[in-house]
Design an enzyme around this catalytic site. Structure first.
Site, PDB file in Angstrom:
ATOM      1  N   ASP A   1      57.652  34.448  44.120  1.00  0.00           N
ATOM      2  CA  ASP A   1      58.648  35.496  43.881  1.00  0.00           C
ATOM      3  C   ASP A   1      59.976  34.824  43.553  1.00  0.00           C
ATOM      4  OD1 ASP A   1      59.574  34.502  46.271  1.00  0.00           O
ATOM      5  OD2 ASP A   1      59.787  36.448  47.246  1.00  0.00           O
TER       6      ASP A   1
ATOM      7  N   LYS B   1      50.862  37.728  41.568  1.00  0.00           N
ATOM      8  CA  LYS B   1      51.686  37.660  42.777  1.00  0.00           C
ATOM      9  C   LYS B   1      51.197  38.668  43.816  1.00  0.00           C
ATOM     10  CE  LYS B   1      55.989  39.304  44.629  1.00  0.00           C
ATOM     11  NZ  LYS B   1      57.186  40.121  44.359  1.00  0.00           N
TER      12      LYS B   1
END
Length: 284
Positions: A201, A182
């Site tokens: 997320d 991420k």
């Protein structure tokens, strides 16, 4: 009965009994045929139900290219030109801010980083510090001990292995302490404008599941699902748009569905207001 009259005995041939059985069974079927008839009836009912359900859903495919294109079109119109909310002026600052954003709001990170960057203006300054020195400066972001170790470790590796420059490759970024996919996607997409993946997320996870673009629950599988249905040219902007959408309308609790531009193509199970059928599988 009159005397001397003997009742006629049934024929030994069985013809009368056969006729009697035939009369009693007229208009009916044998047990085996009854079972076959019942099974056929049940099968017809089941097929009718399936046909009715298919007709009602209209062969609904949540990841059909036409539906995905409409979602992207509406997101573009609602959130044009959006980008990462983390304040930064360099790839290093963005990397630091993204590491700090784990289990923390972007608002809190943006409060912490200006003072942190004044105290440690370069990656070399951060590499020369100890985790214990940095802990007080980032305490309010949570998990500050692990984050301080990640920041110092990443800074040292960048100085030693990459000549003080944040690398621009996925593999190189993942080699840095505290950097998972991420974080790497945020840096690559936002700073280097490289769409090699989709940032996943909590907002992206929730909304992608509500829109039935994925049924996965963990980030790696969600990213792979999104990469299959979203055009690569939209990977960067799509993630930013879902994040902004999650902050402004599509909340985890009590989403503002009546104000949502995607409302009539969203069948989420937890909608607060809907003009379309609800799908139980469309769960965040």
């Amino acid at each position: 009965m009159a005397r001397g009259i003997t009742p006629r005995r049934p024929s030994r041939s069985g013809r009368h009994e056969a006729a009697r059985r035939a009369t009693r069974g007229s208009g009916s079927t044998l047990p085996g045929k009854k079972l076959l008839s019942l099974a056929a009836t049940k099968s017809s009912i089941a097929k009718a139900r399936v046909a009715k359900k298919t007709a009602a859903n209209g062969d609904y495919n949540p990841t059909a290219p036409e539906r995905v294109a409409e979602i992207l079109k509406r997101l573009d119109a609602t959130y044009p030109g959006v980008t990462c909310a983390l304040q930064h002026q360099s790839a290093w600052q963005l990397l630091v801010a993204t590491i700090l954003s784990a289990q923390c709001t972007d608002v809190r990170v943006n409060i912490v980083t200006p003072e942190l960057f004044k105290k440690y203006p370069t990656v070399e300054d951060m590499a020369a510090a100890s985790p214990e020195q940095i802990e007080p400066d980032i305490r309010s972001t949570g998990f500050f001990r692990n984050k301080s170790k990640s920041l110092v470790g990443a800074a040292k590796k960048i100085v030693q292995d990459f000549r003080g420059e944040v690398p621009s490759g996925m593999g190189e970024l993942l080699s840095l302490p505290g950097v998972a996919r991420k974080t790497a996607n945020v840096v690559l997409g936002t700073w280097f404008r490289k769409g090699v993946g989709v940032v996943v997320d909590t907002h992206v996870t929730r909304i992608a599941r509500r829109l039935e673009l994925t049924r996965a629950e963990d980030a790696p599988k969600i990213e792979q699902d999104l990469m299959r249905v979203i055009p690569q040219s939209k990977w960067i902007d799509f993630a930013h748009q879902l994040i902004w959408h999650g902050r402004s309308l599509c909340y985890a609790r009590k989403p503002k569905c009546a104000e949502c531009p995607l409302e009539n193509i969203c069948h989420a199970a937890d909608k607060t207001w809907s003009t379309v059928p609800i799908h139980k599988s469309a769960a965040p």
